[in-house]
Design an enzyme around this catalytic site. Structure first.
Site, PDB file in Angstrom:
ATOM      1  N   GLU A  50      65.549  45.934  24.375  1.00 43.36           N
ATOM      2  CA  GLU A  50      65.334  44.488  24.228  1.00 43.36           C
ATOM      3  C   GLU A  50      66.655  43.779  23.933  1.00 43.36           C
ATOM      4  O   GLU A  50      66.894  42.671  24.395  1.00 43.36           O
ATOM      5  CB  GLU A  50      64.338  44.215  23.092  1.00 43.36           C
ATOM      6  CG  GLU A  50      62.914  44.612  23.413  1.00 43.36           C
ATOM      7  CD  GLU A  50      62.293  43.737  24.486  1.00 43.36           C
ATOM      8  OE1 GLU A  50      62.769  43.814  25.646  1.00 43.36           O
ATOM      9  OE2 GLU A  50      61.349  43.002  24.186  1.00 43.36           O
TER      10      GLU A  50
ATOM     11  N   THR B 112      63.936  33.874  27.570  1.00 45.19           N
ATOM     12  CA  THR B 112      63.661  34.028  26.136  1.00 45.19           C
ATOM     13  C   THR B 112      64.774  33.385  25.311  1.00 45.19           C
ATOM     14  O   THR B 112      64.528  32.720  24.308  1.00 45.19           O
ATOM     15  CB  THR B 112      63.514  35.521  25.776  1.00 45.19           C
ATOM     16  OG1 THR B 112      62.409  36.033  26.518  1.00 45.19           O
ATOM     17  CG2 THR B 112      63.242  35.731  24.291  1.00 45.19           C
TER      18      THR B 112
HETATM   19  N1  HSE Z   1      58.626  36.915  20.063  1.00 44.36           N
HETATM   20  C1  HSE Z   1      59.676  36.532  20.958  1.00 44.36           C
HETATM   21  C2  HSE Z   1      59.738  35.059  21.121  1.00 44.36           C
HETATM   22  C3  HSE Z   1      59.512  37.013  22.368  1.00 44.36           C
HETATM   23  O1  HSE Z   1      58.692  34.428  21.134  1.00 44.36           O
HETATM   24  O2  HSE Z   1      60.844  34.527  21.257  1.00 44.36           O
HETATM   25  C4  HSE Z   1      59.113  38.365  22.552  1.00 44.36           C
HETATM   26  O3  HSE Z   1      59.857  39.331  21.911  1.00 44.36           O
END
Ligand code: HSE
Length: 302
Positions: free
Chosen positions: A127, A180
């Site tokens: 990740e 993201t």
């Molecule tokens: N929880 C993270 C976010 C994405 O919403 O930015 C997934 O890892």
């Protein structure tokens, strides 16, 4: 020796559980094959269904593999081929599926020296390569299956939460790009104490509802008053989809991970089918391409 695995897509956050809750999806994920070779080194030999790096240091599956082999040296090499079952950048944990799949499969090829928690840590490195942060919510859900809570990071603690039998997922993926990294840039640095209280009360409610299979408590707790309001503008017609989902019987709906996929949770197949049709009908004249899934919750993990 060769191993072929299916690593599931995952929905992170689950409304109130920003960065700490996630669950795995049955009908969507990556199929990956890992083959021992006599030449040393880790090689990506094929990628189908997405345009991803072949460079072993940059591809999350091989990067996770290299890290594991650093901790557990071997006298053979590994070839990896990946069939992506869904698009990266969907908000359904695409990089996490590859990272978790690699961690699981390599552990099998090494005769299981690592625990699930250690595999989660290896996959978190994937990740980090993919989005810059070593977030555990998607990878832990893919490795453990079902619902998981990332209870703390230092030291890492993952709590597995039971899946109510009739719970179903409907998800719509509008074909727009949400990175993201960008979706994290819109996040507030501070939150009001009153908002924090509302949010953690909902996390407690959701977890309690999942344990007790109390769908009313689940529906009432699936709310996100902190992150959803600042991210939803990144997703075309989010409010409409959420309203249509709830009006057609969903327990609630929210943003899957950092989007753009919108997830709805439903009690039972019949309602899930209604919700699927209603969302599809409301979206098809919006001029935006989209794909949809309808799935049980995956309880097994990779
Ligand atoms: N929880 C993270 C976010 C994405 O919403 O930015 C997934 O890892």
């Amino acid at each position: 020796k060769q191993i072929k695995i299916f690593s599931p897509a995952t929905v992170a956050n689950v409304s109130c559980g920003f960065d700490c809750l996630g669950f795995a999806v049955n009908n969507l994920g990556d199929t990956m094959t890992f083959t021992k070779t006599s030449n040393k080194g880790v090689k990506i030999t094929g990628i189908k269904g997405a345009n991803l790096p072949y460079d072993s240091e940059k591809n999350v599956a091989s990067a996770v593999t290299l890290l594991m082999l650093e901790k557990h040296p071997v006298d053979f090499g590994i070839d990896i081929s990946i069939e992506k079952g869904y698009a990266p950048g969907s908000g359904l944990g695409s990089s996490a599926a590859s990272a978790a799949g690699a961690a699981f499969a390599i552990n099998e090829l090494l005769n299981r020296p690592f625990t699930q928690l250690e595999l989660t840590k290896f996959a978190m490195y994937g990740e980090k390569i993919a989005c810059g942060s070593a977030i555990a919510d998607n990878v832990a859900a893919a490795i453990y299956g079902g619902f998981i809570l990332v209870q703390q990071y230092e030291p890492l603690s993952i709590v597995k939460i039971p899946v109510p039998k009739e719970l179903m997922l409907v998800a719509i993926h509008p074909q727009v790009k949400v990175r993201t990294k960008d979706a994290r840039e819109v996040l507030p640095e501070k939150v009001l104490l009153t908002d924090a209280v509302t949010q953690w009360a909902n996390v407690g409610g959701l977890i309690s509802g999942l344990y007790s299979e109390n769908y009313e408590v689940i529906a009432n707790s699936l709310k996100d008053i902190i992150v959803e309001p600042v991210r939803k503008h990144l997703i075309p017609h989010f409010d409409l989809v959420k309203e249509v989902a709830i009006n057609s019987g969903a327990l609630s709906a929210g943003i899957s991970g950092s989007g753009p996929t919108i997830f709805a949770l439903c009690k039972g197949e019949e309602i899930a089918k209604n919700v699927y049709d209603a969302i599809e009908n409301s979206y098809k004249d919006k001029g935006i391409d989209f794909t949809m899934v309808y799935s049980k919750i995956n309880t097994e993990g990779v």
